[in-house]
Design an enzyme around this catalytic site. Structure first.
Site, PDB file in Angstrom:
ATOM      1  N   GLY A  96       6.076  -1.186  10.471  1.00 44.34           N
ATOM      2  CA  GLY A  96       5.691  -2.572  10.645  1.00 44.34           C
ATOM      3  C   GLY A  96       5.908  -3.399   9.395  1.00 44.34           C
ATOM      4  O   GLY A  96       6.584  -2.979   8.446  1.00 44.34           O
ATOM      5  N   ASP A 135      13.750  -2.473   3.316  1.00 50.36           N
ATOM      6  CA  ASP A 135      12.937  -1.265   3.447  1.00 50.36           C
ATOM      7  C   ASP A 135      13.709  -0.130   4.117  1.00 50.36           C
ATOM      8  O   ASP A 135      13.578   1.031   3.723  1.00 50.36           O
ATOM      9  CB  ASP A 135      11.666  -1.569   4.240  1.00 50.36           C
ATOM     10  CG  ASP A 135      10.708  -2.476   3.477  1.00 50.36           C
ATOM     11  OD1 ASP A 135      10.866  -2.616   2.245  1.00 50.36           O
ATOM     12  OD2 ASP A 135       9.801  -3.043   4.113  1.00 50.36           O
ATOM     13  N   VAL A 179       0.831  -1.217   0.000  1.00 51.02           N
ATOM     14  CA  VAL A 179       0.000   0.000   0.000  1.00 51.02           C
ATOM     15  C   VAL A 179       0.860   1.260   0.000  1.00 51.02           C
ATOM     16  O   VAL A 179       0.312   2.374   0.034  1.00 51.02           O
ATOM     17  CB  VAL A 179      -0.968   0.022   1.201  1.00 51.02           C
ATOM     18  CG1 VAL A 179      -1.966  -1.105   1.110  1.00 51.02           C
ATOM     19  CG2 VAL A 179      -0.220  -0.002   2.527  1.00 51.02           C
ATOM     20  N   GLY A 206       3.560  -5.370   6.678  1.00 51.89           N
ATOM     21  CA  GLY A 206       2.179  -5.613   6.278  1.00 51.89           C
ATOM     22  C   GLY A 206       1.208  -4.813   7.129  1.00 51.89           C
ATOM     23  O   GLY A 206       1.425  -3.639   7.412  1.00 51.89           O
ATOM     24  N   THR A 264      11.210  -9.149   5.862  1.00 43.71           N
ATOM     25  CA  THR A 264      11.062 -10.485   5.295  1.00 43.71           C
ATOM     26  C   THR A 264      11.196 -10.430   3.779  1.00 43.71           C
ATOM     27  O   THR A 264      11.013  -9.391   3.152  1.00 43.71           O
ATOM     28  CB  THR A 264       9.706 -11.104   5.672  1.00 43.71           C
ATOM     29  OG1 THR A 264       8.646 -10.348   5.060  1.00 43.71           O
ATOM     30  CG2 THR A 264       9.499 -11.131   7.183  1.00 43.71           C
ATOM     31  N   THR A 309       6.416   1.866   2.941  1.00 45.30           N
ATOM     32  CA  THR A 309       7.830   2.234   3.026  1.00 45.30           C
ATOM     33  C   THR A 309       8.081   3.599   2.398  1.00 45.30           C
ATOM     34  O   THR A 309       8.829   4.420   2.956  1.00 45.30           O
ATOM     35  CB  THR A 309       8.696   1.163   2.346  1.00 45.30           C
ATOM     36  OG1 THR A 309       8.547  -0.072   3.066  1.00 45.30           O
ATOM     37  CG2 THR A 309      10.158   1.565   2.337  1.00 45.30           C
ATOM     38  N   PRO A 333       2.055  10.722  -4.620  1.00 44.67           N
ATOM     39  CA  PRO A 333       1.780  10.378  -6.014  1.00 44.67           C
ATOM     40  C   PRO A 333       2.279   8.991  -6.354  1.00 44.67           C
ATOM     41  O   PRO A 333       3.313   8.547  -5.847  1.00 44.67           O
ATOM     42  CB  PRO A 333       2.528  11.462  -6.795  1.00 44.67           C
ATOM     43  CG  PRO A 333       3.630  11.897  -5.885  1.00 44.67           C
ATOM     44  CD  PRO A 333       3.063  11.792  -4.497  1.00 44.67           C
ATOM     45  N   ALA A 334       1.543   8.296  -7.197  1.00 46.36           N
ATOM     46  CA  ALA A 334       1.986   6.978  -7.656  1.00 46.36           C
ATOM     47  C   ALA A 334       3.376   7.101  -8.269  1.00 46.36           C
ATOM     48  O   ALA A 334       3.663   8.045  -9.017  1.00 46.36           O
ATOM     49  CB  ALA A 334       0.994   6.431  -8.671  1.00 46.36           C
ATOM     50  N   LYS A 344      12.870  -0.709  11.357  1.00 46.95           N
ATOM     51  CA  LYS A 344      12.068  -1.754  10.720  1.00 46.95           C
ATOM     52  C   LYS A 344      11.980  -2.915  11.695  1.00 46.95           C
ATOM     53  O   LYS A 344      12.993  -3.525  12.058  1.00 46.95           O
ATOM     54  CB  LYS A 344      12.718  -2.205   9.409  1.00 46.95           C
ATOM     55  CG  LYS A 344      11.941  -3.283   8.666  1.00 46.95           C
ATOM     56  CD  LYS A 344      10.644  -2.751   8.073  1.00 46.95           C
ATOM     57  CE  LYS A 344       9.923  -3.827   7.256  1.00 46.95           C
ATOM     58  NZ  LYS A 344       8.690  -3.323   6.644  1.00 46.95           N
TER      59      LYS A 344
END
Length: 240
Positions: free
Chosen positions: A110, A50, A13, A112, A41, A16, A200-201, A37
């Site tokens: 976190g 990350d 989503v 997830g 994983t 990071t 922004p994407a 972090k």
């Protein structure tokens, strides 16, 4: 606000990149920042995780990683399969508290969603946030389905006395669909907390210098940026 916990409503989503934007914005405001972090994983020892990505994008921040497991699974499962010790919520809280003695802001990212398990006892990021009594930023997706996962995450936080600080949209599409546009009004209601930003994407692909310059434009004043949620909603609102 010495420690800020950052969770997602699920995987992929934009958590990071949102963490990097919060770090970069705090650095631009003159604050010293550390990023922790809880467990990485799905990454080999020689691969960038990350934390390294946050440092690359945000610049001069301290990065720390409590554990790394090779399988792309929930931390408890990945630790078991690797035959390695798991990370416990108390470990996360202790590490964050120590970093907070040396930095103005500690961002705890976190793995997830909020209730992903870290250890065999079912310890989660929510448990660590409780131990820290820290505010939580929820990173959510923009489109269809986000209202349900955002509200579930916020309800769980409230059940623990941890009202969410707000919601950051981790990836706002260049051409948003109807659901995404409508969600700008509906997300704060679902979360019971304000929108605190929209990235922004593709922001993670920006050159680091461009990312750091733009990050404050994506985040609200509560996160030390200049993003205006109402102006953004009005601009992106669907017609009619």
């Amino acid at each position: 606000m010495a420690v800020l916990v950052i969770t997602g409503t699920g995987t992929e989503v934009g958590k990071t990149v949102a963490t990097a934007a919060i770090a970069a914005t705090a650095r631009a405001a003159g604050r010293s920042v550390a990023v922790l972090k809880a467990a990485q994983t799905g990454v080999r020892p020689d691969e960038r995780g990350d934390v390294q990505e946050v440092v690359r994008l945000a610049g001069a921040v301290t990065g720390a990683e409590l554990a790394r497991y090779p399988d792309p699974l929930a931390p408890a499962t990945a630790a078991r399969r690797a035959g390695r010790a798991p990370v416990h919520p108390a470990d996360i809280a202790e590490a964050a508290a120590k970093l907070a003695t040396e930095h103005d802001l500690v961002l705890v990212e976190g793995a997830g969603g909020l209730l992903v398990r870290f250890d065999p006892a079912g310890g989660t990021l929510a448990d660590a946030a409780e131990l820290l009594a820290a505010p939580v930023v929820v990173v959510a997706s923009a489109g269809l389905g986000t209202l349900n996962t955002t509200e579930l995450t916020s309800r769980e936080l409230r059940s623990r006395g941890l009202a969410p600080l707000g919601v950051v949209i981790g990836s706002w599409p260049a051409v948003p669909d109807l659901a995404s546009r409508c969600n700008l009004a509906d997300l704060p209601e679902a979360a019971g907390a304000p929108l605190l930003g929209a990235l922004p994407a593709g922001a993670g692909a920006f050159a680091p210098s461009a990312f750091r310059a733009a990050a404050p434009l994506w985040l609200a004043p509560r996160l030390e940026g200049v993003w205006d949620a109402e102006a953004f909603r009005v601009r992106e609102a669907p017609p009619g």
